[in-house]
Write a protein that holds these residues in place. Structure first.
Motif, PDB file in Angstrom:
ATOM      1  N   ALA A 352       1.095  -1.196   0.011  1.00 16.79           N
ATOM      2  CA  ALA A 352       0.070   0.054   0.212  1.00 16.79           C
ATOM      3  C   ALA A 352       0.820   1.327  -0.052  1.00 16.79           C
ATOM      4  N   GLY A 353       0.476   2.244  -0.758  1.00 14.67           N
ATOM      5  CA  GLY A 353       1.228   3.461  -0.871  1.00 14.67           C
ATOM      6  C   GLY A 353       2.599   3.267  -1.790  1.00 14.67           C
ATOM      7  N   ASP A 354       2.789   2.150  -2.428  1.00 16.28           N
ATOM      8  CA  ASP A 354       3.868   2.098  -3.315  1.00 16.28           C
ATOM      9  C   ASP A 354       4.029   2.876  -4.679  1.00 16.28           C
ATOM     10  N   GLY A 355       2.661   3.033  -5.065  1.00 19.51           N
ATOM     11  CA  GLY A 355       2.350   3.734  -6.190  1.00 19.51           C
ATOM     12  C   GLY A 355       2.931   5.381  -5.950  1.00 19.51           C
ATOM     13  N   ASP A 356       2.399   5.824  -4.763  1.00 24.31           N
ATOM     14  CA  ASP A 356       2.857   7.253  -4.362  1.00 24.31           C
ATOM     15  C   ASP A 356       4.385   7.575  -4.559  1.00 24.31           C
ATOM     16  N   TRP A 357       5.195   6.391  -4.203  1.00 33.21           N
ATOM     17  CA  TRP A 357       6.842   6.762  -4.401  1.00 33.21           C
ATOM     18  C   TRP A 357       7.188   6.904  -5.777  1.00 33.21           C
ATOM     19  N   CYS A 358       6.389   6.098  -6.656  1.00 36.31           N
ATOM     20  CA  CYS A 358       6.658   6.561  -8.250  1.00 36.31           C
ATOM     21  C   CYS A 358       6.058   7.884  -8.590  1.00 36.31           C
ATOM     22  N   GLU A 360       5.966  10.317  -6.678  1.00 36.98           N
ATOM     23  CA  GLU A 360       6.755  11.160  -6.315  1.00 36.98           C
ATOM     24  C   GLU A 360       7.998  11.579  -7.060  1.00 36.98           C
ATOM     25  N   ILE A 361       8.586  10.435  -7.398  1.00 34.83           N
ATOM     26  CA  ILE A 361       9.874  10.315  -8.189  1.00 34.83           C
ATOM     27  C   ILE A 361       9.486  11.196  -9.378  1.00 34.83           C
ATOM     28  N   ALA A 362       8.449  10.737 -10.202  1.00 37.01           N
ATOM     29  CA  ALA A 362       8.037  11.177 -11.607  1.00 37.01           C
ATOM     30  C   ALA A 362       7.871  12.809 -11.615  1.00 37.01           C
ATOM     31  N   GLU A 363       7.173  13.240 -10.556  1.00 37.06           N
ATOM     32  CA  GLU A 363       7.034  14.566 -10.184  1.00 37.06           C
ATOM     33  C   GLU A 363       8.354  15.508  -9.814  1.00 37.06           C
ATOM     34  N   HIS A 364       9.326  14.752  -9.076  1.00 43.43           N
ATOM     35  CA  HIS A 364      10.422  15.399  -8.669  1.00 43.43           C
ATOM     36  C   HIS A 364      11.362  15.564 -10.117  1.00 43.43           C
ATOM     37  N   ARG A 383      13.825  -2.628   0.866  1.00 47.51           N
ATOM     38  CA  ARG A 383      14.771  -1.418   0.518  1.00 47.51           C
ATOM     39  C   ARG A 383      14.056  -0.453  -0.664  1.00 47.51           C
ATOM     40  N   GLY A 384      13.350  -1.138  -1.552  1.00 44.96           N
ATOM     41  CA  GLY A 384      12.679  -0.271  -2.475  1.00 44.96           C
ATOM     42  C   GLY A 384      11.952  -0.970  -3.529  1.00 44.96           C
ATOM     43  N   LEU A 385      12.010  -0.574  -4.742  1.00 48.36           N
ATOM     44  CA  LEU A 385      10.852  -1.042  -5.799  1.00 48.36           C
ATOM     45  C   LEU A 385      12.111  -1.381  -6.934  1.00 48.36           C
ATOM     46  N   HIS A 386      11.394  -2.401  -7.734  1.00 46.39           N
ATOM     47  CA  HIS A 386      12.125  -2.990  -9.011  1.00 46.39           C
ATOM     48  C   HIS A 386      10.997  -2.451 -10.203  1.00 46.39           C
ATOM     49  N   LEU A 387      11.621  -2.569 -11.246  1.00 42.18           N
ATOM     50  CA  LEU A 387      10.761  -2.301 -12.748  1.00 42.18           C
ATOM     51  C   LEU A 387      11.079  -3.313 -13.460  1.00 42.18           C
ATOM     52  N   MET A 388      10.090  -3.623 -14.412  1.00 41.67           N
ATOM     53  CA  MET A 388      10.706  -4.584 -15.511  1.00 41.67           C
ATOM     54  C   MET A 388       9.664  -4.398 -16.581  1.00 41.67           C
ATOM     55  N   ALA A 389       9.983  -4.849 -17.717  1.00 44.73           N
ATOM     56  CA  ALA A 389       9.082  -4.859 -18.976  1.00 44.73           C
ATOM     57  C   ALA A 389       7.925  -5.172 -18.832  1.00 44.73           C
ATOM     58  N   PRO A 390       6.944  -4.533 -19.227  1.00 45.31           N
ATOM     59  CA  PRO A 390       5.374  -4.858 -18.920  1.00 45.31           C
ATOM     60  C   PRO A 390       5.113  -6.313 -19.176  1.00 45.31           C
ATOM     61  N   ASP A 391       5.558  -6.968 -20.344  1.00 45.47           N
ATOM     62  CA  ASP A 391       5.216  -8.487 -20.482  1.00 45.47           C
ATOM     63  C   ASP A 391       6.070  -9.397 -19.897  1.00 45.47           C
ATOM     64  N   HIS A 392       7.068  -8.887 -18.932  1.00 48.44           N
ATOM     65  CA  HIS A 392       8.188  -9.909 -18.553  1.00 48.44           C
ATOM     66  C   HIS A 392       7.160 -10.929 -17.509  1.00 48.44           C
ATOM     67  N   PRO A 414      14.227  11.857   1.239  1.00 45.79           N
ATOM     68  CA  PRO A 414      13.205  11.563   0.121  1.00 45.79           C
ATOM     69  C   PRO A 414      13.449  10.096  -0.635  1.00 45.79           C
ATOM     70  N   PRO A 415      12.602   9.550  -1.238  1.00 45.61           N
ATOM     71  CA  PRO A 415      12.991   8.381  -2.044  1.00 45.61           C
ATOM     72  C   PRO A 415      14.283   8.632  -3.167  1.00 45.61           C
ATOM     73  N   LYS A 416      14.913   7.618  -3.434  1.00 47.75           N
ATOM     74  CA  LYS A 416      16.055   8.062  -4.328  1.00 47.75           C
ATOM     75  C   LYS A 416      16.161   7.111  -5.444  1.00 47.75           C
ATOM     76  N   LEU A 417      16.396   7.399  -6.693  1.00 50.54           N
ATOM     77  CA  LEU A 417      16.624   6.586  -7.834  1.00 50.54           C
ATOM     78  C   LEU A 417      18.191   5.921  -7.660  1.00 50.54           C
ATOM     79  N   THR A 418      18.133   4.965  -8.069  1.00 53.48           N
ATOM     80  CA  THR A 418      19.243   3.899  -8.006  1.00 53.48           C
ATOM     81  C   THR A 418      20.186   4.792  -9.334  1.00 53.48           C
ATOM     82  N   THR A 419      21.467   4.608  -9.353  1.00 53.98           N
ATOM     83  CA  THR A 419      22.163   4.910 -10.411  1.00 53.98           C
ATOM     84  C   THR A 419      21.576   4.294 -11.746  1.00 53.98           C
ATOM     85  N   ALA A 420      21.288   3.058 -11.717  1.00 57.23           N
ATOM     86  CA  ALA A 420      20.651   2.243 -12.889  1.00 57.23           C
ATOM     87  C   ALA A 420      19.342   2.991 -13.160  1.00 57.23           C
ATOM     88  N   GLY A 421      18.676   3.214 -12.285  1.00 52.18           N
ATOM     89  CA  GLY A 421      17.297   3.825 -12.543  1.00 52.18           C
ATOM     90  C   GLY A 421      17.543   5.145 -13.225  1.00 52.18           C
TER      91      GLY A 421
END
Length: 501
Positions: A352-358, A360-364, A383-392, A414-421
């Motif tokens: 719950a609330g993970d969508g808010d993290w995304c 916040e990053i997008a707005e920042h 620690r945080g969130l992963h992302l992957m291809a939608p059809d993975h 505040p939440p932080k992008l990783t270097t890979a992100g």
């Protein structure tokens, strides 16, 4: 066996011709039978093994093309020549001078390229990849071939990358993250016992662990280790890997078996035994690459006649293209052969609330498109969130070590992008982007040294987290302090590679 180095030579000095003769003399008749040119061909082979190997990099599709990468190299005074027989492979391959350390340059740290021996890029080309295929890389670390596969599929769909040791998986994941790969799940285990629960695959790469004889030009110490005893020890594991690949392959699918060794015990004999045991459910396809000087597979070895179809395999001798040594067999599973049931898919979720993290990053960073519309976001750790291809769609078993990319830390505020992100999303950022124009500033950032960019460079950024770019390409994340000082957050594990940036 002794390397018989020249008196006073260093450990990195080339082996003497006599040492090469001792180590590889049993292949002389084999080379002359498959290549011809008796005498001269063997001398060329020995001479090639004593020369340093040219370096090779390929450009990361979608970030930089081959011409742009060649221009960046030219600015550094480095000559780069395209590899014509790799034309059409994922990324453009460029040959560089022997000894060139690609990992010590800013464009490598920024994920614009990957270093991989030229001949080692052939197996992926022969997989005949197309978007929508489900692919397994059974012996994947350190990840160059996995990344090639993933990008050939358009960074979409499902690739599984397996290896046996945690440290090898870590190196594999690091390369995938730097290159912005989001359609791979990694698994850890013995490839020879890979579970059938993973389901069927359209394409499988078995780049098998081997005696590595063909890598002598970049690993001089091998001259003291090679020999038939080592090859015979490797062969049982290689047979197990190839047999498992056949079981996991979808009927009508393709398997590429490859090694970087000359030994028939690890190459044609392995393929011949697996072919014989499967009674016609597997066939060899011709392995050919336009423009590559190659030799056919061996059909006679030490008084033994092998099936003529083994001539469809591909051998690359080092002197033919100024490369390492390599062997490739391309196999197709019969369409009417038994297959595996489709796997149970792995479930993914968000707290719950993970969508808010995304959000916040997008707005920042001023991302116009919500992250969730481009990628599937999921939580694997606290620690945080992963992302992957939608059809993975990785299977529930075997358990994944990682799925996609760890892109955002949520255990900090505040939440932080990783270097890979940042490397993946930075091109779309419209706010909190700081461009480092001077090479000295760029290199200080990569070395995690404090710096104070010119006021004009930071004029559009408020204090806090920023994405750092150089010439429009993202380098990573930093904190801009009110004093104007920029605190680099470039990973310590990556910054050591930037000492020559």
């Amino acid at each position: 066996m002794t390397g018989q180095r020249e008196p006073g030579s260093s450990r990195e000095a080339p082996p003497t011709p006599a040492a090469v003769e001792i180590a590889f003399g049993r292949y002389r008749a084999l080379l002359e039978a498959t290549v011809g040119d008796a005498g001269a061909g063997w001398r060329d082979f020995v001479d090639a093994l004593r020369r340093p190997l040219p370096a090779c990099v390929w450009s990361r599709p979608g970030r930089v093309d081959g011409a742009e990468l060649a221009d960046l190299l030219a600015e550094q005074g480095v000559a780069a020549d395209p590899v014509p027989w790799l034309d059409g492979a994922p990324g453009s391959a460029l040959l560089l001078p022997a000894g060139f350390k690609a990992g010590q340059h800013w464009w490598y740290c920024a994920g614009l390229a990957h270093a991989q021996e030229a001949v080692s890029q052939l197996p992926v080309r022969l997989l005949d990849l197309a978007p929508g295929q489900r692919v397994l890389d059974l012996c994947a670390a350190p990840g160059g071939k996995t990344a090639q596969i993933a990008l050939a599929l358009g960074n979409a769909g499902t690739v599984l990358a397996n290896d046996f040791a945690p440290e090898r998986i870590a190196a594999l994941q690091g390369n995938l993250d730097r290159l912005g790969v989001v359609n791979v799940s990694t698994t850890r285990g013995d490839g020879g016992n890979y579970p059938a629960a993973a389901g069927p695959f359209d394409r499988i790469l078995v780049d098998a662990p081997c005696s590595s004889e063909g890598t002598l030009r970049r690993n001089r110490s091998l001259i003291d280790k090679v020999g038939p005893e080592r090859s015979l020890r490797m062969a049982s594991r290689q047979r197990a890997l190839l047999r498992k690949a056949v079981k996991l392959c979808r009927p009508g699918g393709r398997i590429v078996y490859s090694t970087c060794t000359f030994a028939p015990e690890e190459n044609e004999l392995v393929v011949a035994e697996v072919l014989e045991s499967l009674g016609g459910r597997l066939r060899l396809l011709p392995a050919a690459v336009p423009g590559l000087a190659s030799a056919p597979g061996v059909t006679h070895w030490q008084g033994r006649s092998l099936p003529a179809e083994l001539g469809r395999c591909l051998r690359v001798w080092p002197h033919a293209n100024d490369t390492g040594g390599f062997f490739i067999a391309v196999l197709e599973k019969a369409p009417d052969a038994p297959g595996l049931p489709e796997p149970v898919p792995l479930g993914f979720g968000l707290d719950a609330g993970d969508g808010d993290w995304c959000t916040e990053i997008a707005e920042h960073y001023g991302l116009a498109t919500p992250i969730e519309q481009t990628y599937r976001v999921h939580r694997r750790t606290r620690r945080g969130l992963h992302l992957m291809a939608p059809d993975h769609a990785p299977p529930a078993a075997p358990a994944a070590q990682g799925s996609g990319m760890f892109f955002q830390r949520t255990n900090v505020r505040p939440p932080k992008l990783t270097t890979a992100g940042a490397l993946l999303l930075g091109a779309a950022a419209t706010r909190q982007v700081l461009e480092l124009g001077a090479p000295a500033e760029r290199d200080a950032y990569l070395r995690r040294e404090p710096l104070t960019p010119a006021p004009a460079a930071r004029a559009d950024c408020r204090p806090g987290q920023v994405i750092v770019r150089h010439r429009g390409w993202s380098l990573g994340v930093a904190v801009l302090h009110r004093s104007g000082e920029l605190e680099s957050l470039f990973p310590r594990g990556w910054s050591g590679a930037a000492t020559g940036a």
